[in-house]
Design an enzyme around this catalytic site. Structure first.
Site, mmCIF file in Angstrom:
data_model
loop_
_atom_site.group_PDB
_atom_site.id
_atom_site.type_symbol
_atom_site.label_atom_id
_atom_site.label_comp_id
_atom_site.label_asym_id
_atom_site.label_seq_id
_atom_site.Cartn_x
_atom_site.Cartn_y
_atom_site.Cartn_z
ATOM 1 C CE LYS A 1 48.026 42.519 43.046
ATOM 2 N NZ LYS A 1 48.223 41.022 43.193
ATOM 3 N NE ARG B 1 48.691 33.854 42.995
ATOM 4 C CZ ARG B 1 48.156 34.975 43.558
ATOM 5 N NH1 ARG B 1 47.092 35.367 43.239
ATOM 6 N NH2 ARG B 1 49.006 35.825 44.213
ATOM 7 C CE1 TYR C 1 23.543 48.805 20.218
ATOM 8 C CE2 TYR C 1 24.853 48.939 22.116
ATOM 9 C CZ TYR C 1 24.563 49.454 21.068
ATOM 10 O OH TYR C 1 25.326 50.293 19.979
ATOM 11 C CG MET D 1 32.371 50.590 24.263
ATOM 12 S SD MET D 1 33.144 50.488 22.812
ATOM 13 C CE MET D 1 32.933 48.700 22.269
#
Length: 368
Positions: free
Chosen positions: A38, A136, A264, A313
């Site tokens: 997965k 779950r 930043y 980013m």
């Protein structure tokens, strides 16, 4: 091995083979092996990983969602595929693509039977999930009579297996809890088998369960993180080989003066004359902002370079003041020596998150 000239995720299939064989060596010959692929095979490449594991005669695959199973079928994978968290909207697709659903609640069971009957299915294989403490997904032990009655009243589906999921099989401090889960599952399996009148497969163990609880291997085990090189303990990590190596390069080097800032929000301020390197990988590639401001790091020419300022980013900046390097030099984010688990610890997370976060825009290179 050639040096990286861009950000790239190398996938080493000799390591994948090693991990598979190591985990298989823990099992009895008749115990089946399910490979969990997965989340792009834990951030690698689910199709290529599945193709390679098919050559090793793996018995089953597991994915989280139907779309992941469809992608494997489209790529020519013919091995049985268990869908761990199917949704009703995908049930017809599951049947059309010969995928096998986890059935984990009364609603899911009733609806899948209804659709299987509409599709004129006979003995379609399903896998009944029981909750033994993870809380779950899964039926409760007192749902057995209901499940058996539903199965006996239809010929459209058959219980191929019963399974549950260990919550803390890697944690020695939770051994009593794990042993209780194993005992509860044994009781569920015995009760179910008696009532249904045939024996499905039983499976409970994940990677840590395979290593720590051989008495609970049953008919099949499900291995995910171990295949990709991590054993959930420092001891077992030594027996496994990480298949993924995340590399990049130095795009530019800057010389900055005392009190100049980097990135930043001016999150990093130089304490003196310093040298920084900018690297083309950022939070859009999977290096999250939590690794900024000296929590995370990379390795350049064998030396540790802390990430400074906020992660951008598409870029990170690192301090290379005391590192002999130049623009174009290779940068190691993680590999077999500088492990993803170590990077994960620096930000109080786990290797799973590091691996699965690597975005699909990062180029994959298969090393066979």
């Amino acid at each position: 091995m050639s040096k990286a000239q861009e950000t790239i995720l190398e996938l080493h299939f000799d390591a994948l083979t090693h991990n598979y064989n190591y985990l298989k060596s823990k099992l009895k010959p008749e115990t089946k092996f399910l490979a969990v692929v997965k989340a792009f095979a834990y951030g690698s490449d689910s199709i290529e990983v599945a193709k390679h594991l098919e050559t090793l005669a793996v018995d089953y695959f597991a994915v989280a969602y139907t779309s992941e199973g469809v992608a494997l079928r489209d790529a020519g994978i013919t091995t049985p595929i268990l869908v761990l968290h199917p949704q009703v909207i995908n049930f017809k697709t599951i049947i059309e693509r010969c995928l096998e659903p986890s059935i984990y609640s009364p609603r899911i069971l009733k609806t899948f039977i209804e659709i299987a009957e509409q599709e004129n299915q006979k003995n379609y294989p399903v896998h009944i999930k029981f909750n033994t403490g993870l809380n779950r997904l899964g039926f409760w032990h007192n749902d057995i009579e209901f499940i058996v009655n539903q199965l006996k009243n239809t010929s459209s589906i058959v219980a191929k297996s019963l399974f549950s999921h260990l919550a803390a099989s890697e944690d020695e401090n939770e051994k009593d809890f794990t042993l209780k889960q194993i005992e509860d599952f044994k009781n569920i399996a015995s009760n179910f088998e008696t009532q249904i009148g045939y024996q499905p497969w039983f499976h409970l163990c994940n990677t840590s369960g395979v290593i720590n609880y051989p008495e609970a291997h049953f008919n099949m085990v499900r291995c995910g993180i171990g295949l990709y090189g991590f054993g959930n303990s420092a001891k077992e990590d030594q027996n496994l080989k990480p298949i993924a190596k995340l590399k990049s390069i130095i795009s530019q080097i800057h010389l900055i003066e005392k009190n100049e800032t980097v990135g930043y929000n001016r999150a990093y301020k130089a304490k003196g004359f310093e040298k920084t390197a900018t690297i083309p990988i950022g939070h859009a590639d999977g290096i999250s902002r939590q690794f900024g401001n000296k929590k995370g790091f990379v390795f350049i020419n064998g030396q540790k370079a802390p990430i400074i300022g906020n992660v951008c980013m598409d870029m990170i900046m690192v301090n290379i003041t005391n590192i002999d390097c130049k623009e174009g030099d290779e940068v190691i984010v993680f590999d077999g020596n500088y492990k993803a688990s170590t990077l994960a610890e620096s930000a109080n997370t786990i290797s799973y998150e590091i691996l699965t976060a690597i975005s699909q825009r990062v180029k994959r290179k298969i090393i066979k």
